[in-house]
Enzyme design. Sequence first.
Site, PDB file in Angstrom:
ATOM      1  N   ASP A   1      -2.303  -4.826  -0.529  1.00  0.00           N
ATOM      2  CA  ASP A   1      -1.995  -6.208  -0.119  1.00  0.00           C
ATOM      3  C   ASP A   1      -2.806  -6.667   1.093  1.00  0.00           C
ATOM      4  O   ASP A   1      -3.228  -7.815   1.168  1.00  0.00           O
ATOM      5  CB  ASP A   1      -0.490  -6.422   0.085  1.00  0.00           C
ATOM      6  CG  ASP A   1       0.173  -5.459   1.056  1.00  0.00           C
ATOM      7  OD1 ASP A   1      -0.506  -4.595   1.637  1.00  0.00           O
ATOM      8  OD2 ASP A   1       1.403  -5.587   1.227  1.00  0.00           O
TER       9      ASP A   1
ATOM     10  N   GLN B   1       0.815  -1.212   0.000  1.00  0.00           N
ATOM     11  CA  GLN B   1       0.000   0.000   0.000  1.00  0.00           C
ATOM     12  C   GLN B   1       0.856   1.273   0.000  1.00  0.00           C
ATOM     13  O   GLN B   1       2.054   1.226   0.322  1.00  0.00           O
ATOM     14  CB  GLN B   1      -0.886   0.030   1.244  1.00  0.00           C
ATOM     15  CG  GLN B   1      -1.982  -1.025   1.281  1.00  0.00           C
ATOM     16  CD  GLN B   1      -2.818  -0.874   2.548  1.00  0.00           C
ATOM     17  OE1 GLN B   1      -2.814  -1.745   3.386  1.00  0.00           O
ATOM     18  NE2 GLN B   1      -3.511   0.229   2.688  1.00  0.00           N
ATOM     19  N   HIS B   2       0.196   2.383  -0.289  1.00  0.00           N
ATOM     20  CA  HIS B   2       0.668   3.766  -0.039  1.00  0.00           C
ATOM     21  C   HIS B   2       1.800   4.291  -0.913  1.00  0.00           C
ATOM     22  O   HIS B   2       2.009   5.505  -0.945  1.00  0.00           O
ATOM     23  CB  HIS B   2       1.151   3.949   1.420  1.00  0.00           C
ATOM     24  CG  HIS B   2       0.242   3.436   2.468  1.00  0.00           C
ATOM     25  ND1 HIS B   2      -1.017   3.943   2.678  1.00  0.00           N
ATOM     26  CD2 HIS B   2       0.420   2.461   3.403  1.00  0.00           C
ATOM     27  CE1 HIS B   2      -1.577   3.291   3.696  1.00  0.00           C
ATOM     28  NE2 HIS B   2      -0.741   2.382   4.145  1.00  0.00           N
TER      29      HIS B   2
HETATM   30  O1  5SP Z   1       1.573   0.177   4.860  1.00  0.00           O
HETATM   31  C1  5SP Z   1       1.044  -0.904   5.044  1.00  0.00           C
HETATM   32  C2  5SP Z   1      -0.355  -1.006   5.514  1.00  0.00           C
HETATM   33  O2  5SP Z   1      -0.973   0.219   5.744  1.00  0.00           O
HETATM   34  C3  5SP Z   1       1.848  -2.146   4.764  1.00  0.00           C
HETATM   35  O3  5SP Z   1       1.196  -3.289   5.235  1.00  0.00           O
HETATM   36  C4  5SP Z   1       2.183  -2.241   3.297  1.00  0.00           C
HETATM   37  O4  5SP Z   1       1.021  -2.549   2.558  1.00  0.00           O
HETATM   38  C5  5SP Z   1       3.368  -3.162   3.025  1.00  0.00           C
HETATM   39  O5  5SP Z   1       3.086  -4.480   3.081  1.00  0.00           O
HETATM   40  P1  5SP Z   1       4.105  -5.732   3.059  1.00  0.00           P
HETATM   41  O6  5SP Z   1       5.092  -5.517   1.997  1.00  0.00           O
HETATM   42  O7  5SP Z   1       4.673  -5.866   4.421  1.00  0.00           O
HETATM   43  O8  5SP Z   1       3.195  -6.882   2.740  1.00  0.00           O
END
Ligand code: 5SP
Length: 487
Positions: free
Chosen positions: A249, A92-93
């Site tokens: 994700d 995300q983000h």
């Molecule tokens: O920033 C967040 C949720 O807000 C994280 O959960 C990212 O989405 C990264 O995910 P992974 O790479 O650890 O799966």
Amino acid sequence: MGTQAAGPLVIGVDSSTQSTKALVVDAATGEVVARGQAPHVVTGGTAADGADLGGAGKESDPEQWWRALGEALDQCGDAAREAAAVSVGGQQHGLVTLDASGRPVRPALLWNDVRSAPQHRRLLAEHGGPAAWARRVGSVPLPAFTVTKWAWLREHEPAAAAATAAVRLPHDYLTERLSGEAVTDRGDASGTGWWSPADEAYDEEILGHIGLDPKALPRVALPGEAAGTVQAGELPLPQGALVAAGTGDNMAAALGLGLRPGQPVLSLGTSGTVYAVSARRPAGDPTGTVAGFADARGDWLPLACTLNCTLAVDRVAALLGLGREDVEPGGSAVMLPFLDGERTPDLPQASGLLHGLRHDTTRGQLLQAAYDGAVFALLQALERIVDEDVPADAPLLLIGGGARGNAWRDTVRRLSGRPVVVPEARELVALGAAAQAAGLLLGEDPAAVARRWGTARGAEYPAVPCDTAARERLAQTLAAGGPLLGA
Ligand SMILES: O=C(CO)[C@@H](O)[C@H](O)COP(=O)(O)O
Ligand SMILES: Nc1ncnc2c1ncn2[C@@H]1O[C@H](COP(=O)(O)OP(=O)(O)O)[C@@H](O)[C@H]1O
């Protein structure tokens, strides 16, 4: 069809921080018929104006995600070429900036990049403070959020901001390269800081304030709507296969578990996350602990996220010269493993803190303290997420790479006092994306598809008494850490 499958094949992709994973799945049964994985490189990043990032930067080249997707699909062999639908779940983000020809202007600023802490504070002040933001966009826009990253870019790299014709998130960047369509979904859009949960639309006033033209953003597809069809000729995918809208994700993992309200999830990966599906739109947590995300189906996904999870604990194990499972009980050591700064609690400038060392403290106890510190922050946040839908004895669904480790699982049980279920299915983000693709293909609810596949089934571990003394030590250290943690 070359592959012996009961139904059509679909592909689910997890483009996360450390790697791309691709699964080819039988849409009828959920059987994984082929898989592939290719790593990503994350660097410390730069600022064009020479600003010292002081360890706060985390960047990846989006082109690299595209190449990793190709490699992961190649590893899937012929099965990928038979797929009828594909969907991408992504970290995300992240701020992906593209020029007028669709090429990255610079590497993407990732979710765990905290260089935009000053812009975060300024944006909060300019728009009525944390409570007003939480009401407006569902969450307090911490440095993780895309809106603060864009504000940083405009301030420190104005030429890059001016050259940006399109802004994307990691998953919709890949969706667009697959389909040629600029499309995102409500789940990932809800993590930008410029999407309104009340209106289910971009907040044009916020966009105006940060100087971002809404035309630079992708269309937000409705749940169940397709993004398009595969147009990219260079990947081993059939031209014309359906491309679902994809999602963030965590939203994909919620789909992959077929999650219903009342089932809390704890995910132990590069990030630590804790969340539950809710039918009620979150009111907006003014402390910033709980983000009021949307899910990919039309419900909500209140979620808290830590920056320091499996990588931080693995780093501590390496420093101690120990393996991941070499923990020992006892002792009074407390570790706050905030090696990358922290988001939950909101301490972007923090570094790791060790307290309570004695002559008889062992290396194994120090490693256990790192696990405790990583899990503690997530469990504190869980208490703000659980609502009347979540019974006090509801089992925690434990997922992500860390869920494979005994030390992680035992720490969660000991510090939560809850039973734990570890689903057998490993790649829940990719499976959730596959369920979204299957739902699109078959006209079904993707969560119902995942439930039909039985993806949440797994070993159950009973509750053990909560180690309240360890939690109390951690809470006291955090409270007393103040200036040492950059508070
Ligand atoms: O920033 C967040 C949720 O807000 C994280 O959960 C990212 O989405 C990264 O995910 P992974 O790479 O650890 O799966
Ligand atoms: N058997 C295991 N025991 C404990 N931790 C593991 C195990 N296998 C992988 N991990 C951890 O899982 C992490 C990767 O988790 P994953 O969920 O795949 O990451 P991402 O968040 O990038 O998708 C690694 O950092 C590693 O520490």
